[in-house]
Write an enzyme that holds these catalytic residues in place. Structure first.
Site, mmCIF file in Angstrom:
data_model
loop_
_atom_site.group_PDB
_atom_site.id
_atom_site.type_symbol
_atom_site.label_atom_id
_atom_site.label_comp_id
_atom_site.label_asym_id
_atom_site.label_seq_id
_atom_site.Cartn_x
_atom_site.Cartn_y
_atom_site.Cartn_z
ATOM 1 N N ARG A 139 -3.360 -3.318 3.711
ATOM 2 C CA ARG A 139 -4.446 -4.276 3.507
ATOM 3 C C ARG A 139 -3.929 -5.614 2.984
ATOM 4 O O ARG A 139 -4.375 -6.674 3.432
ATOM 5 C CB ARG A 139 -5.458 -3.702 2.514
ATOM 6 N N PRO A 161 -7.388 -2.284 8.453
ATOM 7 C CA PRO A 161 -8.648 -1.902 7.804
ATOM 8 C C PRO A 161 -8.557 -0.509 7.182
ATOM 9 O O PRO A 161 -9.242 0.433 7.599
ATOM 10 C CB PRO A 161 -9.649 -1.949 8.968
ATOM 11 N N LYS A 162 -7.717 -0.384 6.165
ATOM 12 C CA LYS A 162 -7.385 0.921 5.607
ATOM 13 C C LYS A 162 -8.219 1.237 4.378
ATOM 14 O O LYS A 162 -8.496 0.361 3.561
ATOM 15 C CB LYS A 162 -5.897 0.983 5.237
ATOM 16 N N THR A 163 -8.589 2.500 4.272
ATOM 17 C CA THR A 163 -9.235 3.026 3.082
ATOM 18 C C THR A 163 -8.777 4.468 2.908
ATOM 19 O O THR A 163 -8.134 5.049 3.792
ATOM 20 C CB THR A 163 -10.769 2.922 3.176
#
Length: 248
Positions: free
Chosen positions: A108, A114-116
């Site tokens: 990020r 778009p990492k979570t």
């Protein structure tokens, strides 16, 4: 700590950075990809201009990282959408879920992935390659494919995973308004395809308000692949500034 020492760092906390200041090399990165057809209206609702959609396709992926310098092993899952930008075909990275915080933070902050945090998994069960994604305690995706049914041409496998990728880089300012809002481009480099297969596949997506993969529903399975590689991720390059206008 002197100012020159502060500016030498790339992330916080200063004395215990969230990730190593290095370009990681991925060894034995294992892909499970399912390309499926979805609703055109659903895609148009999530793909940002100036990216354009030619076909209503989505690629669901689960990636098992056997060894990553700086991060160690981890697993990742998400969705990518085939798009075009300025005449170039590529993929828009829509969502990514990881079980490794340093890789999430680095993706990020340094780039724009778009990492979570999530709980993906990739394994073999009774003759089937299985990819799953859980968010918290709830299942949001289950994918299956016949395990190593048919060999896939290494050139085709390489073409699948080396298309340019586009992402949104959004950083808010202290007043809450966007300080950075860019479309960026990157690609995979130094790729070694060690083995690749294809076969019959299925994909189930389950509704979740905080992991809305099912907002892009499965209408038809188009293709599936299982690929083992070594690779490096290239740095990102801004290609469109939403706050200042286009740039190239």
């Amino acid at each position: 700590m002197k100012q020159e020492d502060v500016v030498a760092h790339v992330t916080t906390p200063l004395v215990n950075p969230a990730f190593a200041p290095m370009v990681p090399r991925f060894t034995d990165r294992e892909y499970f990809n399912i390309v499926y057809r979805t609703d055109p209206e659903a895609l148009r609702a999530v793909v940002p201009e100036p990216l354009e959609i030619e076909e209503p396709l989505v690629r669901f992926e689960v990636m098992k990282m056997g060894d990553v310098s700086g991060y160690g092993p981890y697993t990742e899952s998400g969705q990518a959408i085939p798009v075009t930008f300025d005449g170039e075909r590529g993929e828009y990275l829509h969502a990514m879920y990881l079980d490794n915080f340093p890789a999430t933070a680095s993706g990020r902050e340094v780039s724009a992935y778009p990492k979570t945090i999530g709980a993906p998994n990739l394994y073999v069960d009774n003759g089937a390659l299985v990819g799953t994604l859980d968010y918290g305690t709830l299942r949001v995706a289950t994918a299956t494919m016949g395990y190593k049914h048919f060999a896939l041409d290494p050139a085709e496998a390489k073409a699948q995973i080396t298309v340019p990728t586009f992402m949104l880089k959004i950083i808010p300012g202290y007043d809450g308004a966007p300080r950075v809002m860019e479309l960026v481009r990157t690609e995979i480099t130094d790729v070694v395809v060690k083995a690749a297969w294809t076969g019959p596949a299925r994909l189930q997506l389950f509704e979740h308000v905080l992991a809305p993969l099912a907002d892009l529903p499965v209408r038809e399975i188009v293709s599936a692949s299982h690929i083992l590689t070594d690779l490096t991720l290239a740095p990102v390059t801004p290609v469109h500034d939403y706050l200042k206008g286009a740039q190239r």
